[in-house]
Design a protein around this motif. Sequence first.
Motif, mmCIF file in Angstrom:
data_model
loop_
_atom_site.group_PDB
_atom_site.id
_atom_site.type_symbol
_atom_site.label_atom_id
_atom_site.label_comp_id
_atom_site.label_asym_id
_atom_site.label_seq_id
_atom_site.Cartn_x
_atom_site.Cartn_y
_atom_site.Cartn_z
ATOM 1 N N MET A 26 0.843 -1.203 0.000
ATOM 2 C CA MET A 26 0.000 0.000 0.000
ATOM 3 C C MET A 26 0.874 1.248 0.000
ATOM 4 O O MET A 26 0.932 1.965 1.000
ATOM 5 C CB MET A 26 -0.983 -0.013 1.181
ATOM 6 C CG MET A 26 -0.392 -0.385 2.521
ATOM 7 S SD MET A 26 -1.707 -0.504 3.782
ATOM 8 C CE MET A 26 -0.719 -0.529 5.273
ATOM 9 N N PRO A 27 1.557 1.489 -1.122
ATOM 10 C CA PRO A 27 2.528 2.593 -1.178
ATOM 11 C C PRO A 27 1.919 3.963 -0.909
ATOM 12 O O PRO A 27 2.562 4.819 -0.304
ATOM 13 C CB PRO A 27 3.075 2.495 -2.608
ATOM 14 C CG PRO A 27 2.042 1.708 -3.374
ATOM 15 C CD PRO A 27 1.455 0.761 -2.395
ATOM 16 N N GLU A 28 0.671 4.164 -1.339
ATOM 17 C CA GLU A 28 0.061 5.479 -1.154
ATOM 18 C C GLU A 28 -0.247 5.769 0.312
ATOM 19 O O GLU A 28 -0.269 6.923 0.750
ATOM 20 C CB GLU A 28 -1.213 5.594 -2.001
ATOM 21 C CG GLU A 28 -2.460 4.913 -1.458
ATOM 22 C CD GLU A 28 -2.474 3.382 -1.591
ATOM 23 O OE1 GLU A 28 -3.525 2.784 -1.315
ATOM 24 O OE2 GLU A 28 -1.432 2.790 -1.981
ATOM 25 N N VAL A 29 -0.473 4.717 1.101
ATOM 26 C CA VAL A 29 -0.809 4.892 2.512
ATOM 27 C C VAL A 29 0.418 5.305 3.324
ATOM 28 O O VAL A 29 0.328 6.107 4.253
ATOM 29 C CB VAL A 29 -1.433 3.601 3.083
ATOM 30 C CG1 VAL A 29 -1.665 3.725 4.590
ATOM 31 C CG2 VAL A 29 -2.747 3.284 2.374
ATOM 32 N N LEU A 301 -8.323 -0.649 4.606
ATOM 33 C CA LEU A 301 -7.500 0.461 5.077
ATOM 34 C C LEU A 301 -7.182 1.428 3.947
ATOM 35 O O LEU A 301 -7.236 2.651 4.123
ATOM 36 C CB LEU A 301 -6.207 -0.076 5.694
ATOM 37 C CG LEU A 301 -5.124 0.960 6.044
ATOM 38 C CD1 LEU A 301 -5.655 2.051 6.959
ATOM 39 C CD2 LEU A 301 -3.917 0.274 6.685
ATOM 40 N N ARG A 302 -6.861 0.904 2.778
ATOM 41 C CA ARG A 302 -6.552 1.771 1.634
ATOM 42 C C ARG A 302 -7.756 2.643 1.262
ATOM 43 O O ARG A 302 -7.614 3.828 0.955
ATOM 44 C CB ARG A 302 -6.125 0.931 0.430
ATOM 45 C CG ARG A 302 -4.824 0.163 0.664
ATOM 46 C CD ARG A 302 -4.440 -0.686 -0.522
ATOM 47 N NE ARG A 302 -3.929 0.147 -1.622
ATOM 48 C CZ ARG A 302 -3.464 -0.350 -2.758
ATOM 49 N NH1 ARG A 302 -3.443 -1.669 -2.949
ATOM 50 N NH2 ARG A 302 -3.013 0.448 -3.698
ATOM 51 N N GLU A 303 -8.938 2.045 1.314
ATOM 52 C CA GLU A 303 -10.149 2.808 1.011
ATOM 53 C C GLU A 303 -10.399 3.877 2.065
ATOM 54 O O GLU A 303 -10.762 5.022 1.745
ATOM 55 C CB GLU A 303 -11.348 1.864 0.913
ATOM 56 C CG GLU A 303 -11.305 0.930 -0.292
ATOM 57 C CD GLU A 303 -12.433 -0.084 -0.274
ATOM 58 O OE1 GLU A 303 -13.261 -0.037 0.665
ATOM 59 O OE2 GLU A 303 -12.491 -0.935 -1.185
ATOM 60 N N SER A 307 -10.302 7.945 1.376
ATOM 61 C CA SER A 307 -11.463 8.776 1.665
ATOM 62 C C SER A 307 -11.162 9.868 2.689
ATOM 63 O O SER A 307 -11.990 10.741 2.927
ATOM 64 C CB SER A 307 -12.609 7.903 2.170
ATOM 65 O OG SER A 307 -12.319 7.400 3.461
ATOM 66 N N GLY A 308 -9.993 9.795 3.318
ATOM 67 C CA GLY A 308 -9.620 10.793 4.312
ATOM 68 C C GLY A 308 -10.027 10.465 5.725
ATOM 69 O O GLY A 308 -9.768 11.245 6.648
ATOM 70 N N ILE A 310 -8.899 8.169 7.865
ATOM 71 C CA ILE A 310 -7.779 7.971 8.778
ATOM 72 C C ILE A 310 -7.102 9.303 9.086
ATOM 73 O O ILE A 310 -6.837 9.646 10.241
ATOM 74 C CB ILE A 310 -6.760 6.977 8.198
ATOM 75 C CG1 ILE A 310 -7.393 5.591 8.036
ATOM 76 C CG2 ILE A 310 -5.520 6.891 9.092
ATOM 77 C CD1 ILE A 310 -7.772 4.923 9.326
ATOM 78 N N VAL A 311 -6.801 10.053 8.041
ATOM 79 C CA VAL A 311 -6.096 11.324 8.221
ATOM 80 C C VAL A 311 -6.940 12.311 9.032
ATOM 81 O O VAL A 311 -6.425 13.023 9.903
ATOM 82 C CB VAL A 311 -5.711 11.935 6.858
ATOM 83 C CG1 VAL A 311 -5.088 13.295 7.041
ATOM 84 C CG2 VAL A 311 -4.744 11.016 6.125
ATOM 85 N N SER A 312 -8.229 12.361 8.766
ATOM 86 C CA SER A 312 -9.074 13.300 9.500
ATOM 87 C C SER A 312 -9.174 12.922 10.980
ATOM 88 O O SER A 312 -9.205 13.785 11.848
ATOM 89 C CB SER A 312 -10.471 13.360 8.870
ATOM 90 O OG SER A 312 -11.124 12.089 8.930
ATOM 91 N N ARG A 313 -9.211 11.626 11.268
ATOM 92 C CA ARG A 313 -9.234 11.182 12.665
ATOM 93 C C ARG A 313 -7.926 11.565 13.368
ATOM 94 O O ARG A 313 -7.914 11.981 14.509
ATOM 95 C CB ARG A 313 -9.462 9.682 12.752
ATOM 96 C CG ARG A 313 -10.903 9.251 12.509
ATOM 97 C CD ARG A 313 -11.036 7.752 12.593
ATOM 98 N NE ARG A 313 -10.737 7.249 13.941
ATOM 99 C CZ ARG A 313 -10.689 5.955 14.252
ATOM 100 N NH1 ARG A 313 -10.902 5.047 13.322
ATOM 101 N NH2 ARG A 313 -10.431 5.587 15.493
ATOM 102 N N ALA A 314 -6.815 11.393 12.640
ATOM 103 C CA ALA A 314 -5.522 11.748 13.213
ATOM 104 C C ALA A 314 -5.429 13.250 13.460
ATOM 105 O O ALA A 314 -4.931 13.708 14.486
ATOM 106 C CB ALA A 314 -4.384 11.304 12.282
ATOM 107 N N ALA A 315 -5.947 14.015 12.527
ATOM 108 C CA ALA A 315 -5.884 15.473 12.651
ATOM 109 C C ALA A 315 -6.719 15.991 13.828
ATOM 110 O O ALA A 315 -6.372 17.001 14.451
ATOM 111 C CB ALA A 315 -6.344 16.129 11.362
#
Length: 319
Positions: A26-29, A301-303, A307-308, A310-315
């Motif tokens: 999953m390189p993009e993740v 996880l990739r999906e 969709s944002g 994971i990142v939004s939860r982290a932020a």
Amino acid sequence: MKIYSWTGEHPNFGDDLNHFLWEFLMPEVVADADDGALLVGVGTVLSNKLPAAKMRVVMGSGVGYSAAPRDISGPNWAVYAVRGPLTAKLLGLPADRAVIDPAVLLPGMPQWPTDKQQTPIFIPHWITAQDDDWRWAAAKTGLRYVDPRQDPMTVISEIARAPLVVAESMHAAIIADAFRVPWIPVIGMHRAIFKWQDWASSLSMDYRPHRVGLWARVQHRLSPNPQFTGNFGGTASSSPAKPKFNPAEAARSLIGHMPRPVRREMMVRDMAKAQRKPSQLSADTMLAGRQNLLRERIEQLREDYASGRIVSRAASSIV
């Protein structure tokens, strides 16, 4: 997402393979290591010693050494998969979170050799590998010694080409099983029953190790049934009750008084005996099913990442 890989006194191929495996799957993740999320993948690393992160994303790791984290069901965690049912039960996770160790997906990478060697190999735990007597004993019993502290690509290639793997390193057995190479588990100078049983039970196998050398035999006599309790919030112990003595220290003291030729002779005798024991291999259908389930969790996880979510939860999280 930043890739977490345990780093110890010496390199260890089982931990070091994290980087190229996740970059392949999953390189993009994992492209952005500064997005606030930490990927907890291959290794016995689920503990209260993990580095701080706004979001910890678990994909296939397990418990087995240090105290388990208390808050894994909290908002700062996203658990897609853990290594096995023992980890899931200890952490109070739903049973369907128990999948398998992610190293089982290594055969899907294209760079591994396809030619086979004729000589069985022995891969000790990295702690055991610090004693050169094990290299000597392997040679004396017809095994080719593979140092787990080498570059992980080299070690994995050796496993893929082997006709048989005698494994004290758990990831040597996991990877051998994934490449459909029979394996025999042994205990030399490192004993970690819980993590082996966790992985083996994910494939409906029993863990039946053979004790090799004086250290393993003395430790077994002093502490025949070591248990990892998880010990949330504290330091992992070998049993629920505080031991009256330290088996490792007692073993070290006893072995220190034994002449080196005697210790070496026992290594050779036990290593030769272990090679005559039946090898193990998981069922083809069981392994394929676990691999497919893990691929599904990775795709999920990739999906979620795309969709944002994971990142939004982290932020929005506070470490």
